[in-house]
Scaffold this motif. Structure first.
Motif: not given
Lengths: 259, 259
Positions: B31-37, B52-61, B220-230
């Motif tokens: 899994a990719n990981l993004v941690i935010l306040p 959802p294509k680029s940022c499919p959520l497996l879990e949110v804590t 394919w939509a890529c998990g780098v999308t959320p990182q780039a956007v963030v």
């Protein structure tokens, strides 16, 4: 926009149609509606994300926006549902056909998939829907399957039940697996006790239907789950559609299919 | 828990493994990981739901919890990723192998699906992966496909590209459609210009790979999308995994399949 959808939505907006939407604008996706103040929105959004079988999100609006621009760009969420329910602290205080006077800038609207979509696909495959045959509402039950909680939102999964022959149940798994955004594959087949249902003849919501010799009950996660959970958690204000009185969207049912 | 997973995670936690996780604990979802306040969490969660294509959520804590209890109950998000990146105001300030000293009670962690999952399924079907053959990183490109925005989060979709024969592309659509939680079906096949990519030989991330005569690029939509956007949206602090240094979960790859 499709002419049928436009026509139906207009007559709902004008207050000419305030009855259930079953069978209206055939072939178009209908949606459940939950409207909450922004302060509850993160927890409720996360609740939906954590429970995708019962709370499949079709769209979430920006705070204050009454326009579901992705699934029904021409619609107004304040007027285009035939009947709304206003809940305060978990109690229903009023039913309305127009919620313009209640609208607030901090309202976030959640559009959640409705099983009407896969019911047409089931019928197209020759699988009979008993509650339609018997002109009743579908049978719905609270189960002992816990939802994953998020903040104040917590409670059991509600399921809808359709009786059918085992071969039809197998085909129904195939058909509904194509539609994860409207509850997807069943969550249980057979023994009701195994998921905490003691009497199929006494549904918690909707009506009981006849189960014929040789049929098995097939259970799907139900869009009543988020409403039941939201009621249990008693936010100061929540507005939902009245059961069966759905938002009609611009998306065809087939557009919901992943395959 | 699987012995392999336990072993690998332990050696990552002890600091003995700080390299990419490709090929580790084969058969298990990474899994990719993004941690935010928390103050950014609603907008980012909604961004993921809307894309959802680029940022499919497996879990949110839950805020403050370092435990992804659904997908890796025994893991600690502060220590169990081989390498982390710390970003302040959109700039990377440090790489770490342990983020315990950065941890805050208002941190919400987003675990996002990784395409490693369907790559194994592609290989099992005899579809060659050029970047593995050529021992490079997969080619990734910024496109002109806009993500749907949410609050401060806004930007274009990043895609990964794999060249293959047309018949393989058809099979790849079938295979990857089974895995919506790890990016699912391709978003584009063929002409790179059509999605704003001017030169396949110059990827924005990763390495260029050889495209043979008769092959088409499949995107394919890529998990780098959320990182780039963030990164583009410059929150005051964000922590992510370093590219290729993923969290290894307890879920098998096959458990991600919807069919």
């Amino acid at each position: 926009m499709n002419e049928d959808v436009e026509q139906v939505r207009k007559s709902i907006r004008m207050g000419e149609w305030s009855k259930p939407t079953t069978g209206l604008a055939s072939g178009y996706t209908q949606a459940n509606l939950v409207i909450l103040p922004k302060k509850y929105a993160f927890d409720f959004l996360l609740f939906c994300v954590r429970n995708p079988k019962s709370c499949p999100l079709l769209e979430v609006t920006d705070a204050g926006s009454p326009t579901p621009s992705k699934i029904a760009a021409g619609a107004d969420l304040r007027t285009d549902v035939p009947k709304y329910r206003i809940y305060q602290n978990g109690k229903m205080v009023k039913e309305e056909t127009d919620i313009s006077s209640y609208w607030r800038d901090d309202f976030v609207s959640f559009l959640i998939g409705c099983s009407f979509t896969f019911e047409k696909a089931l019928q197209d495959n020759g699988i009979p829907l008993r509650y339609i045959e018997e002109e009743r509402n579908v049978s719905m039950y609270r189960t002992n399957i816990p939802c994953e909680s998020s903040g104040i939102f917590n409670g059991p999964m509600v399921v809808s039940m359709r009786p059918m022959k085992p071969a039809e149940a197998i085909r129904a798994v195939q058909i509904t697996s194509r539609f994860p955004s409207v509850h997807g594959a069943p969550v249980h087949i057979g023994d009701p006790d195994a998921i905490g249902i003691t009497d199929l003849g006494k549904p918690d919501y909707g009506d009981a239907v006849t189960i014929h010799e040789g049929e098995v009950p097939v259970f799907w996660a139900c869009g009543v789950t988020p409403q039941a959970v939201v009621m249990d958690s008693k936010p100061d204000i929540v507005i939902t559609h009245a059961p069966g009185h759905m938002l009609i969207t611009d998306m065809t049912e087939e557009e919901q299919a992943v395959l």
